[in-house]
Design a protein around this motif. Structure first.
Motif, mmCIF file in Angstrom:
data_model
loop_
_atom_site.group_PDB
_atom_site.id
_atom_site.type_symbol
_atom_site.label_atom_id
_atom_site.label_comp_id
_atom_site.label_asym_id
_atom_site.label_seq_id
_atom_site.Cartn_x
_atom_site.Cartn_y
_atom_site.Cartn_z
ATOM 1 N N ALA A 60 -18.462 2.858 10.708
ATOM 2 C CA ALA A 60 -18.934 4.117 10.120
ATOM 3 C C ALA A 60 -17.909 5.223 10.330
ATOM 4 C CB ALA A 60 -20.273 4.519 10.727
ATOM 5 N N GLU A 61 -17.292 5.261 11.507
ATOM 6 C CA GLU A 61 -16.282 6.275 11.788
ATOM 7 C C GLU A 61 -15.043 6.043 10.924
ATOM 8 O OE1 GLU A 61 -15.569 6.145 15.972
ATOM 9 O OE2 GLU A 61 -17.416 7.197 16.451
ATOM 10 N N ALA A 62 -14.701 4.788 10.683
ATOM 11 C CA ALA A 62 -13.523 4.478 9.871
ATOM 12 C C ALA A 62 -13.745 4.923 8.430
ATOM 13 C CB ALA A 62 -13.227 2.985 9.924
ATOM 14 N N GLU A 63 -14.960 4.825 7.934
ATOM 15 C CA GLU A 63 -15.255 5.253 6.569
ATOM 16 C C GLU A 63 -15.183 6.773 6.434
ATOM 17 O OE1 GLU A 63 -19.032 3.712 5.480
ATOM 18 O OE2 GLU A 63 -18.346 1.638 5.395
ATOM 19 N N LEU A 64 -15.594 7.483 7.477
ATOM 20 C CA LEU A 64 -15.624 8.936 7.423
ATOM 21 C C LEU A 64 -14.260 9.554 7.688
ATOM 22 C CD1 LEU A 64 -18.968 9.645 9.298
ATOM 23 C CD2 LEU A 64 -18.562 9.632 6.835
ATOM 24 N N ALA A 65 -13.424 8.898 8.429
ATOM 25 C CA ALA A 65 -12.129 9.453 8.801
ATOM 26 C C ALA A 65 -11.188 9.421 7.598
ATOM 27 C CB ALA A 65 -11.530 8.656 9.949
ATOM 28 N N PRO A 66 -10.379 10.468 7.449
ATOM 29 C CA PRO A 66 -9.418 10.457 6.345
ATOM 30 C C PRO A 66 -8.338 9.411 6.603
ATOM 31 C CG PRO A 66 -9.040 12.355 7.758
ATOM 32 C CD PRO A 66 -10.296 11.680 8.240
ATOM 33 N N ALA A 67 -7.751 8.956 5.528
ATOM 34 C CA ALA A 67 -6.705 7.941 5.658
ATOM 35 C C ALA A 67 -5.513 8.557 6.371
ATOM 36 C CB ALA A 67 -6.303 7.430 4.286
ATOM 37 N N PRO A 68 -4.907 7.842 7.286
ATOM 38 C CA PRO A 68 -3.757 8.407 7.998
ATOM 39 C C PRO A 68 -2.560 8.540 7.057
ATOM 40 C CG PRO A 68 -4.084 6.112 8.593
ATOM 41 C CD PRO A 68 -5.247 6.524 7.741
ATOM 42 N N ILE A 69 -1.802 9.589 7.288
ATOM 43 C CA ILE A 69 -0.617 9.850 6.468
ATOM 44 C C ILE A 69 0.513 8.986 7.007
ATOM 45 C CG2 ILE A 69 1.057 11.600 5.759
ATOM 46 C CD1 ILE A 69 -1.184 13.670 6.210
ATOM 47 N N ALA A 70 1.116 8.235 6.104
ATOM 48 C CA ALA A 70 2.191 7.350 6.524
ATOM 49 C C ALA A 70 3.434 8.172 6.793
ATOM 50 C CB ALA A 70 2.462 6.309 5.449
ATOM 51 N N LYS A 71 4.054 7.945 7.948
ATOM 52 C CA LYS A 71 5.268 8.654 8.311
ATOM 53 C C LYS A 71 6.458 7.825 7.876
ATOM 54 C CE LYS A 71 3.367 10.917 12.380
ATOM 55 N NZ LYS A 71 3.510 11.086 13.831
ATOM 56 N N LYS A 72 7.487 8.541 7.451
ATOM 57 C CA LYS A 72 8.705 7.838 7.092
ATOM 58 C C LYS A 72 9.437 7.456 8.364
ATOM 59 C CE LYS A 72 9.889 9.663 2.579
ATOM 60 N NZ LYS A 72 10.942 10.332 1.817
ATOM 61 N N LYS A 73 10.005 6.263 8.336
ATOM 62 C CA LYS A 73 10.792 5.845 9.478
ATOM 63 C C LYS A 73 12.188 6.440 9.353
ATOM 64 C CE LYS A 73 8.567 1.484 10.518
ATOM 65 N NZ LYS A 73 8.762 0.042 10.710
#
Length: 81
Positions: A60-73
């Motif tokens: 349930a928490e994973a559904e509510l949390a915004p998608a993490p922003i991918a960082k450039k390496k």
């Protein structure tokens, strides 16, 4: 004519006593194993319920949390030798 049973010998009395004690001990051991198995099943049921609740909360928490922003390496410059 009436047949009388001979009086049991001390050896046969001792054997019968050992057999009786073994039967009683076996019954106690089986009861103990069944009691332990019941306790284990109850504990497994309790732990399963806790795990399922924890997994449901995490989902349930994973559904509510915004998608993490991918960082450039950071690019690493390699030295060719």
């Amino acid at each position: 004519m009436t047949a009388r049973k001979p009086t049991p010998s001390p050896a046969s009395l001792a054997r019968a006593d050992r057999q009786r004690l073994a039967a009683e001990e076996g019954a106690r051991a089986i009861a103990e194993v069944e009691r332990d198995a019941t306790a284990i099943r109850k504990n497994m049921e309790r732990l399963r319920a806790l795990r399922e609740a924890r997994e449901a909360t995490a989902a349930a928490e994973a559904e509510l949390a915004p998608a993490p922003i991918a960082k450039k390496k950071a690019r690493v410059k390699r030295i060719v030798r």
